[in-house]
Scaffold this motif. Structure first.
Motif, PDB file in Angstrom:
ATOM      1  N   TRP A 181       0.857  -1.182   0.000  1.00 13.93           N
ATOM      2  CA  TRP A 181       0.000   0.000   0.000  1.00 13.93           C
ATOM      3  C   TRP A 181       0.899   1.240   0.000  1.00 13.93           C
ATOM      4  CZ3 TRP A 181      -5.181  -0.130  -0.609  1.00 13.93           C
ATOM      5  CH2 TRP A 181      -5.860  -1.321  -0.325  1.00 13.93           C
TER       6      TRP A 181
ATOM      7  N   PRO B 117      -6.583  13.278  -7.970  1.00 18.13           N
ATOM      8  CA  PRO B 117      -6.362  11.835  -7.812  1.00 18.13           C
ATOM      9  C   PRO B 117      -5.396  11.245  -8.836  1.00 18.13           C
ATOM     10  CG  PRO B 117      -8.688  12.346  -7.522  1.00 18.13           C
ATOM     11  CD  PRO B 117      -8.028  13.599  -8.006  1.00 18.13           C
TER      12      PRO B 117
ATOM     13  N   PRO C 132      -8.539   7.284  -8.752  1.00 13.15           N
ATOM     14  CA  PRO C 132      -8.573   6.662  -7.433  1.00 13.15           C
ATOM     15  C   PRO C 132      -9.610   7.327  -6.544  1.00 13.15           C
ATOM     16  CG  PRO C 132      -6.324   7.197  -8.077  1.00 13.15           C
ATOM     17  CD  PRO C 132      -7.221   7.850  -9.076  1.00 13.15           C
ATOM     18  N   ALA C 133     -10.306   6.504  -5.754  1.00  9.22           N
ATOM     19  CA  ALA C 133     -11.339   7.028  -4.858  1.00  9.22           C
ATOM     20  C   ALA C 133     -10.809   7.243  -3.451  1.00  9.22           C
ATOM     21  CB  ALA C 133     -12.526   6.065  -4.818  1.00  9.22           C
ATOM     22  N   GLU C 134      -9.569   6.797  -3.190  1.00  9.42           N
ATOM     23  CA  GLU C 134      -9.010   6.869  -1.842  1.00  9.42           C
ATOM     24  C   GLU C 134      -7.563   7.356  -1.909  1.00  9.42           C
ATOM     25  OE1 GLU C 134      -9.258   2.864  -0.450  1.00  9.42           O
ATOM     26  OE2 GLU C 134     -11.355   2.646  -1.068  1.00  9.42           O
ATOM     27  N   GLU C 135      -7.027   7.800  -0.771  1.00 10.83           N
ATOM     28  CA  GLU C 135      -5.621   8.207  -0.714  1.00 10.83           C
ATOM     29  C   GLU C 135      -4.681   7.017  -0.853  1.00 10.83           C
ATOM     30  OE1 GLU C 135      -4.716  12.184   1.748  1.00 10.83           O
ATOM     31  OE2 GLU C 135      -5.150  10.428   2.968  1.00 10.83           O
ATOM     32  N   TRP C 136      -5.011   5.905  -0.188  1.00 10.37           N
ATOM     33  CA  TRP C 136      -4.161   4.726  -0.231  1.00 10.37           C
ATOM     34  C   TRP C 136      -4.379   3.955  -1.529  1.00 10.37           C
ATOM     35  CZ3 TRP C 136      -0.232   3.753   2.930  1.00 10.37           C
ATOM     36  CH2 TRP C 136      -0.208   4.369   4.182  1.00 10.37           C
TER      37      TRP C 136
ATOM     38  N   ARG D 247       0.847   5.748  -0.038  1.00 13.96           N
ATOM     39  CA  ARG D 247       0.069   6.988   0.116  1.00 13.96           C
ATOM     40  C   ARG D 247       1.027   8.167   0.040  1.00 13.96           C
ATOM     41  NH1 ARG D 247      -0.938  10.408   4.469  1.00 13.96           N
ATOM     42  NH2 ARG D 247       0.262   8.999   5.809  1.00 13.96           N
TER      43      ARG D 247
ATOM     44  N   ASP E  14      -7.686   0.328  -5.595  1.00 15.59           N
ATOM     45  CA  ASP E  14      -8.148   0.693  -4.259  1.00 15.59           C
ATOM     46  C   ASP E  14      -9.287  -0.259  -3.900  1.00 15.59           C
ATOM     47  OD1 ASP E  14     -10.389   1.670  -5.614  1.00 15.59           O
ATOM     48  OD2 ASP E  14      -9.781   3.766  -5.445  1.00 15.59           O
ATOM     49  N   ARG E  15      -9.958  -0.006  -2.810  1.00 11.16           N
ATOM     50  CA  ARG E  15     -10.984  -0.940  -2.341  1.00 11.16           C
ATOM     51  C   ARG E  15     -12.160  -1.058  -3.314  1.00 11.16           C
ATOM     52  NH1 ARG E  15      -8.580  -4.102   1.446  1.00 11.16           N
ATOM     53  NH2 ARG E  15      -7.461  -2.829   2.965  1.00 11.16           N
ATOM     54  N   GLN E  16     -12.276  -0.097  -4.240  1.00  7.28           N
ATOM     55  CA  GLN E  16     -13.373  -0.154  -5.206  1.00  7.28           C
ATOM     56  C   GLN E  16     -13.012  -0.917  -6.476  1.00  7.28           C
ATOM     57  OE1 GLN E  16     -15.320   3.580  -5.929  1.00  7.28           O
ATOM     58  NE2 GLN E  16     -15.220   4.218  -3.792  1.00  7.28           N
TER      59      GLN E  16
ATOM     60  N   ARG F 139      -1.831  12.164  -7.928  1.00  7.36           N
ATOM     61  CA  ARG F 139      -1.359  11.326  -6.812  1.00  7.36           C
ATOM     62  C   ARG F 139      -0.920   9.960  -7.328  1.00  7.36           C
ATOM     63  NH1 ARG F 139      -5.020   9.697  -3.803  1.00  7.36           N
ATOM     64  NH2 ARG F 139      -6.894  10.898  -4.296  1.00  7.36           N
TER      65      ARG F 139
END
Length: 264
Positions: free
Chosen positions: A167, A182, A220-224, A169, A247-249, A185
Motif C-alpha cells: 500500500w 487523484p 482513485p477514490a481513496e488516498e491509499w 500513500r 483501491d478498495r473499489q 497522486r
C-alpha cells in the motif's frame, strides 16, 4: 530532517520550482521520475479542451535525460481535439532543454454508465501498521522522494529483489497551496514500479526506464493505493516493469516501463 511542504512551489502561471521531496535516490541534484510525471498530469488536466468531463485515460511520460532540480517551465497544447476523445501533449523545460515530455489521451467520463458491466472489486490485504521506511542499500534514510510517500509492504521491499505488493500513500501535496488531483497522486508513485520490483541487485546492475506509460481505468477514490509490481528480464539487455494499482473499489490503473538492463 523536516519534510518539504510540497513537491513543487508555483513561481508563476507556467513555472514551478522543485523541492528536495523530488530528489532521486542516486543523485540529489536530479529528480525522481514520479513527481515530474505527476506535474505533467497536473498541467494536462489544466489544459482547456474541446470536450467537457474528459479525464486522463492514458498518459505516456518520456524522460529525456536526467531531470535537474530547480525551476521548470511548463507548456501544453491540444494536438487532436474532440468532444469525447482528445490528445494533449505537455513538456517541462529546464533552461533551454526539454527535460520531460508527455502525451495523454483524455476520454469523456460518464458516471455510472457501465457500472453494471464493471468487473467486481478484488479482495485486497488489510493496510499494515506503519513500517520503518527502508530504501535501497546505500541510500540515505533522508531520501527526499522516498520520505514523501508512505510505503507499507505486504510482500517484498525496496531492499529485496523481486516482485513487491504494498500500500502507498503520498504524504504531501504535488504543488504547494493546491489540492492534488487523484490522477496526479497516482502518477507520483507509478514511476516506482521498476524500483520496487527490480529482479537484480542494484549494487551490480542498472535497470533504467526512459519512459512510463499509465493506462487509467478511473480516478482513485481513496488516498491509499494498492501497488502490485513485478519486472521481467529479457535475454538481450532489456526488461519490462509492470504494475497494477487498485483501491478498495477495484482496479485503478496499469503501468508499463521498458528497461535498459546492464551491469554497472
Amino acid at each position: 530532517m523536516d519534510q518539504p511542504s510540497a513537491f513543487y512551489t508555483q513561481v508563476d502561471e507556467h513555472e514551478f520550482e522543485s523541492t528536495t521531496a523530488t530528489s532521486s535516490p542516486w543523485d540529489e541534484s536530479l529528480q525522481h521520475g514520479g513527481p515530474p510525471a505527476a506535474l505533467l498530469a497536473h498541467v494536462i488536466e489544466q489544459t482547456p479542451g474541446g470536450g467537457s468531463g474528459t479525464g486522463i485515460a492514458r498518459i505516456t511520460v518520456d524522460m529525456l535525460g536526467g531531470i535537474p532540480q530547480g525551476r521548470m517551465r511548463a507548456a501544453s497544447r491540444v494536438v487532436r481535439p474532440g468532444r469525447r476523445v482528445e490528445l494533449v501533449e505537455a513538456s517541462l523545460t529546464v533552461g533551454d532543454r526539454v527535460a520531460v515530455s508527455a502525451t495523454a489521451w483524455r476520454i469523456v467520463t460518464s458516471p455510472d454508465a457501465t457500472r453494471e458491466q464493471a468487473a467486481p472489486a478484488p479482495e485486497l490485504p488489510p493496510l499494515p501498521d506503519e513500517q520503518p521506511q527502508e530504501f535501497f542499500p546505500g541510500t540515505s534514510p533522508e531520501w527526499g522522494y522516498g520520505r514523501a510517500v508512505d510505503w507499507r509492504f505486504v510482500e517484498g521491499g525496496y531492499a529485496a529483489p523481486g516482485p513487491a505488493a504494498l500500500w502507498a500513500r503520498v504524504r504531501i501535496p504535488l504543488v504547494e497551496g493546491l489540492e492534488t488531483s487523484p490522477v496526479s497522486r497516482l502518477l507520483v508513485v507509478a514511476d516506482s514500479a521498476n524500483g520496487l520490483s527490480g529482479e537484480l541487485p542494484l549494487a551490480e546492475w542498472l535497470f533504467i526506464p526512459p519512459t512510463l506509460s499509465v493506462t487509467v481505468l478511473r480516478e482513485p477514490a481513496e488516498e491509499w493505493l494498492w501497488f502490485d509490481a513485478r519486472s521481467t528480464i529479457g535475454p538481450h539487455g532489456r526488461g519490462l516493469a509492470q504494475a497494477t494499482l487498485a483501491d478498495r473499489q477495484g482496479l485503478v490503473a496499469a503501468v508499463a516501463q521498458p528497461l535498459l538492463v546492464a551491469p554497472r
